[in-house]
Design a protein around this motif. Sequence first.
Motif, PDB file in Angstrom:
ATOM      1  N   GLU A 102       0.844   1.340  -4.646  1.00 47.80           N
ATOM      2  CA  GLU A 102       0.494   2.548  -3.904  1.00 47.80           C
ATOM      3  C   GLU A 102       1.593   3.596  -4.076  1.00 47.80           C
ATOM      4  OE1 GLU A 102      -1.044   3.128   0.659  1.00 47.80           O
ATOM      5  OE2 GLU A 102      -0.036   1.278   0.140  1.00 47.80           O
ATOM      6  N   LEU A 103       1.227   4.787  -4.535  1.00 46.94           N
ATOM      7  CA  LEU A 103       2.204   5.858  -4.741  1.00 46.94           C
ATOM      8  C   LEU A 103       1.849   7.077  -3.881  1.00 46.94           C
ATOM      9  CD1 LEU A 103       2.519   6.110  -8.637  1.00 46.94           C
ATOM     10  CD2 LEU A 103       4.044   4.896  -7.088  1.00 46.94           C
ATOM     11  N   ILE A 161       5.153   3.474  -2.358  1.00 46.07           N
ATOM     12  CA  ILE A 161       4.921   3.173  -0.939  1.00 46.07           C
ATOM     13  C   ILE A 161       4.791   1.672  -0.697  1.00 46.07           C
ATOM     14  CG2 ILE A 161       3.280   3.507   0.989  1.00 46.07           C
ATOM     15  CD1 ILE A 161       5.006   5.978   0.353  1.00 46.07           C
ATOM     16  N   SER A 162       4.007   1.031  -1.531  1.00 47.11           N
ATOM     17  CA  SER A 162       3.847  -0.416  -1.362  1.00 47.11           C
ATOM     18  C   SER A 162       3.431  -1.091  -2.661  1.00 47.11           C
ATOM     19  CB  SER A 162       2.803  -0.722  -0.281  1.00 47.11           C
ATOM     20  OG  SER A 162       1.503  -0.514  -0.802  1.00 47.11           O
ATOM     21  N   LYS A 202       1.559  -7.915   0.734  1.00 44.98           N
ATOM     22  CA  LYS A 202       1.818  -6.488   0.539  1.00 44.98           C
ATOM     23  C   LYS A 202       3.231  -6.157   1.016  1.00 44.98           C
ATOM     24  CE  LYS A 202      -0.190  -1.990   1.627  1.00 44.98           C
ATOM     25  NZ  LYS A 202      -1.422  -1.320   2.041  1.00 44.98           N
ATOM     26  N   ILE A 203       3.968  -5.498   0.164  1.00 44.61           N
ATOM     27  CA  ILE A 203       5.343  -5.158   0.528  1.00 44.61           C
ATOM     28  C   ILE A 203       5.495  -3.648   0.649  1.00 44.61           C
ATOM     29  CG2 ILE A 203       7.755  -5.306  -0.252  1.00 44.61           C
ATOM     30  CD1 ILE A 203       7.021  -7.944  -1.473  1.00 44.61           C
ATOM     31  N   LYS A 204       5.922  -3.203   1.820  1.00 50.06           N
ATOM     32  CA  LYS A 204       6.169  -1.769   2.050  1.00 50.06           C
ATOM     33  C   LYS A 204       7.522  -1.421   1.418  1.00 50.06           C
ATOM     34  CE  LYS A 204       2.728  -0.554   4.813  1.00 50.06           C
ATOM     35  NZ  LYS A 204       1.826   0.542   4.488  1.00 50.06           N
ATOM     36  N   VAL A 205       7.563  -0.360   0.663  1.00 50.42           N
ATOM     37  CA  VAL A 205       8.804  -0.061  -0.054  1.00 50.42           C
ATOM     38  C   VAL A 205       9.382   1.314   0.318  1.00 50.42           C
ATOM     39  CG1 VAL A 205       9.919  -0.260  -2.288  1.00 50.42           C
ATOM     40  CG2 VAL A 205       7.633  -1.209  -1.991  1.00 50.42           C
ATOM     41  N   VAL A 206       8.623   2.359   0.031  1.00 54.46           N
ATOM     42  CA  VAL A 206       9.070   3.751   0.121  1.00 54.46           C
ATOM     43  C   VAL A 206      10.374   3.955  -0.672  1.00 54.46           C
ATOM     44  CG1 VAL A 206       9.347   5.774   1.610  1.00 54.46           C
ATOM     45  CG2 VAL A 206       8.033   3.838   2.443  1.00 54.46           C
ATOM     46  N   ALA A 207      10.242   3.800  -1.979  1.00 56.33           N
ATOM     47  CA  ALA A 207      11.385   4.005  -2.877  1.00 56.33           C
ATOM     48  C   ALA A 207      11.089   5.182  -3.794  1.00 56.33           C
ATOM     49  CB  ALA A 207      11.609   2.754  -3.708  1.00 56.33           C
ATOM     50  N   VAL A 227      10.816   6.981  -7.053  1.00 52.78           N
ATOM     51  CA  VAL A 227      10.674   6.562  -8.456  1.00 52.78           C
ATOM     52  C   VAL A 227      11.646   7.324  -9.363  1.00 52.78           C
ATOM     53  CG1 VAL A 227       9.042   6.465 -10.386  1.00 52.78           C
ATOM     54  CG2 VAL A 227       8.293   5.823  -8.102  1.00 52.78           C
TER      55      VAL A 227
END
Lengths: 118, 221
Positions: free
Chosen positions: A30-31, A108-109, B2-7, B9
């Motif tokens: 997810e972007l 996001i995920s 599902k892994i939440k990241v908010v990284a 790019v």
Amino acid sequence: MHELSIAYGVLEQIEGLAQQHGAKRVEEVELEIGVLAQVFPESLQAAFEMVVEGGLAHGAKLTTVIKNARVHCLACDHQFESDGTNFACPACRKARTEVTGGDEILLISVTFAEEDEK
Amino acid sequence: MKIKVVANVLEANEARAVENRRLLDQNGVLCVNMMSAPGSGKTTLLQKTLAALDAGGTPSAVLVGDLQTSRDAERLADGKAQIVQINTGQGCHLTSSQVTHGLRELDLSGLAFLFIENVGNMVCPASFDLGEHAKVVLLSTAEGNDKIAKYPVLFQQADVILLTKVDLAGVLEYDKSRVYEDLKHINTRAPVIELSAKTGQGVNQWLTWLKERRQSLKDRS
């Protein structure tokens, strides 16, 4: 036009996360993309499919949400959103503005396949 | 799972840009990123700019970005300025790491100005911070007067807009009012300098803008 380098950036991040979590296969990515990053979702989709081919994210679903830019008016201090085509302040009509957000490309995920599915 | 990241790019590009800016700050070098369509007159303006800076004893350098050839670097190599050509191959824009490599080839001590001549392109360069202090966007009269509304993201970012090849305005029956009208919706923060590298019109105004920006950089440090 630079979707390919972005797709490589995404792949690098998801490979790192997969390693961290001991995952073998990616199901969904997810972007969130700011409108100022000037990314065309369909081109990114094509670039993504190309770079993940044969790897752990092969066949993964890519979801892209485009976000408006956040703009600060230097003339009247108003904060507003822009779709990237007009940067004039809706409050005072001046275009003496600075962008405070909306050029980021955020991962996001990532959804990994459950181990027991195999 | 599902892994939440908010990284971010583009994190690597941004971190590198911050590093580049720090290095330039330390050396008191004002760095400007020059962006436009191909053929708007970036190299010709730089030739005039370097000649004027040379004449005033002001040391400057240029990082020239192009997909192929070192033709622009050769055109700029006449004077005292340090010139480094960066070929991006298929790359449609410069990245901050290419600028980092370019910076390693330059002697920054005593340098006043570093010009980055970005790849001619009005889309991608706008999305990549290189570590510059200011963004300069050129628009030539030969390109028509509708580019600002067509490429709003690039023009919004400009700290100064150079309307180049104004000596052709008469021949082209160029209606400048459209440029200023469109800018009312995009960017009224940046001054517009009407310029001709050929006749010299506006070149002094551009040089003054550069010197003022460098002074404000020095005042900050």
